[in-house]
Each structure stands twice: as C-alpha cells, then as structure tokens.
Design an enzyme around this catalytic site. Structure first.
Site, PDB file in Angstrom:
ATOM      1  N   ARG A 132       0.711  -1.253   0.467  1.00 38.96           N
ATOM      2  CA  ARG A 132       0.141   0.155   0.073  1.00 38.96           C
ATOM      3  C   ARG A 132       1.227   0.882   0.109  1.00 38.96           C
ATOM      4  NH1 ARG A 132      -4.701   1.769   4.471  1.00 38.96           N
ATOM      5  NH2 ARG A 132      -2.372   2.312   5.940  1.00 38.96           N
ATOM      6  N   THR A 158      -1.103   7.661  -1.233  1.00 40.92           N
ATOM      7  CA  THR A 158      -2.651   7.073  -2.040  1.00 40.92           C
ATOM      8  C   THR A 158      -3.019   6.287  -1.455  1.00 40.92           C
ATOM      9  OG1 THR A 158      -1.258   5.774  -3.669  1.00 40.92           O
ATOM     10  CG2 THR A 158      -0.874   7.923  -3.757  1.00 40.92           C
ATOM     11  N   ASP A 175       1.463 -10.792   9.878  1.00 33.45           N
ATOM     12  CA  ASP A 175       1.892 -10.800  11.326  1.00 33.45           C
ATOM     13  C   ASP A 175       2.502 -12.034  12.424  1.00 33.45           C
ATOM     14  OD1 ASP A 175       3.317  -8.120  10.769  1.00 33.45           O
ATOM     15  OD2 ASP A 175       2.396  -7.573  12.238  1.00 33.45           O
ATOM     16  N   ASP A 222      -3.113  -8.300  12.409  1.00 26.18           N
ATOM     17  CA  ASP A 222      -3.245  -8.143  10.943  1.00 26.18           C
ATOM     18  C   ASP A 222      -2.264  -9.648  11.062  1.00 26.18           C
ATOM     19  OD1 ASP A 222      -0.189  -8.528   9.744  1.00 26.18           O
ATOM     20  OD2 ASP A 222      -0.961  -6.313   8.750  1.00 26.18           O
TER      21      ASP A 222
END
Length: 209
Positions: free
Chosen positions: A104, A108, A203, A200
């Site tokens: 990502r 933006t 993770d 996550d």
C-alpha cells in the site's frame, strides 16, 4: 452474478474463534489458517461439474461420478495469502499456484503491484484468489484486475475474515466474482482494521510486527 458465501459450518466457526484469540501463538495460528482453508475449499468447490465414470469394484462394475476435468489455479496475495495455499492444495493437489505481491502506497493508500508470477497456462484455469483478510477490498480488487489484464478468468475470492466495506467494494468492481468467507464482521475501524477481526494476519502468521 457472483454471490457472497459465508461458510458457517460448525468446524469452521469453532476454529475461527481460536484464530481471533490474541493469545493464540504463531504455530497454532498457522495450523488454524491451514485447517480453515481446507474446510472452506469444500464449499468453494461445491459447484464443480461432474461426469460419470465406470470402475471395477471387488464385486461388480459400477458407475460413479468424478470431477469433469476442471483445471484450477490458486493465486495467493503476498504475503498473508501464502498461509492459505497448503490447506487448499490438500483438496486440490493438481492446482497450479501463482503469486501476486502488493503493497500500500502510504501517500495514496492505493495498492501497488510489485510482483506477479503466474503459471504458463493460467489463462486456461479457473482461478481462486486467496487472502485471509478482506478489509477495504483494495488488494483483492487490484489482484483480480491484474489477472483480468493478463487474459485470466478469476471466478472466486476466498478470505477468512471480511468487512462489509470490502465485500461491497469487490462486488461493485467485479460483480461476477463469488466471495467465500469464514466470517463477515461488523465494520472497519479508523485504522482500516476489521472489527472484531483478528489483527494483522501476516504478522500473526509469521511472527512479525
């Protein structure tokens, strides 16, 4: 028109509860992702066409049903999608596996492609995109678009946990895609995490922070 399928089998729901638990350690988390992916693969392959075949039992010749030559490809979105691959391959051992890497952009907030590796016959296969979390839908939409741009035919998206926002985004961008999830949660928080979610997934799969 694609549909949303929430896989509510008791075994799946049982394992999802432990997947969410923050005290579940990395080894068990990986095992749970693997097991849930296998169970979800039963649901995702329910529409596979069958044909008849004759076999010789120890008693007589019998007519049975076998899958009608369906060629499948699995496309995990790196990195967390890798955790789902082995579980699905247990049921579809002949499936080919491709990989799409996205990150990502911090400015933006849009997904950026950094790696694509696909089987040579990918355009001839029915493709299932794998990603544990369907949050905003940005990564899933980008991966599906990348496949379409290469003449491929993604038909299904398999995720463990989804937010309504992500489901809506995929349905609007790719309305023909069937979405399979183990749990449909309530919403995204201000940080883009699914609530209640599981944190996550990458993770927790790989022990990173």
């Amino acid at each position: 028109m694609g549909r949303l399928h929430v896989c509510d089998h008791p075994l799946i729901q049982h394992k999802v509860t432990y997947l969410r638990d923050k005290t579940t350690e990395t080894k068990q988390f990986r095992e749970l992702v693997d097991e849930i992916s296998t169970l979800m693969a039963y649901e995702a392959t329910r529409d596979f066409p069958l044909t008849t075949a004759k076999v010789q039992t120890p008693v007589v010749e019998a007519e049975g049903r076998i899958i009608a030559g369906r060629m499948v490809g699995l496309i995990p979105i790196l990195r967390a999608g890798l955790g789902m691959v082995d579980g699905v391959l247990k049921l579809l051992p002949s499936a080919r596996v491709g990989h799409i890497g996205l990150y990502r952009d911090e400015e933006t907030l849009q997904p950026v492609e950094y790696y694509v590796s696909l089987p040579t016959d990918v355009a001839e296969r029915e493709l299932i995109v794998l990603d544990p979390m369907l949050a905003t839908g940005g990564s899933a939409n980008a991966a599906i678009s990348i496949l379409k741009q290469r003449g491929c035919k993604p038909t299904k998206l398999m995720c463990l946990i989804a937010a309504p926002e992500g489901v809506k985004a995929v349905q609007e961008a790719h309305p023909e895609i069937d979405i399979f999830v183990a749990a449909l949660d309530t919403h995204l928080n201000e940080h883009g995490y699914i609530v209640p979610g599981l944190g996550d997934a990458g993770d927790r799969l790989y022990g990173t922070k």
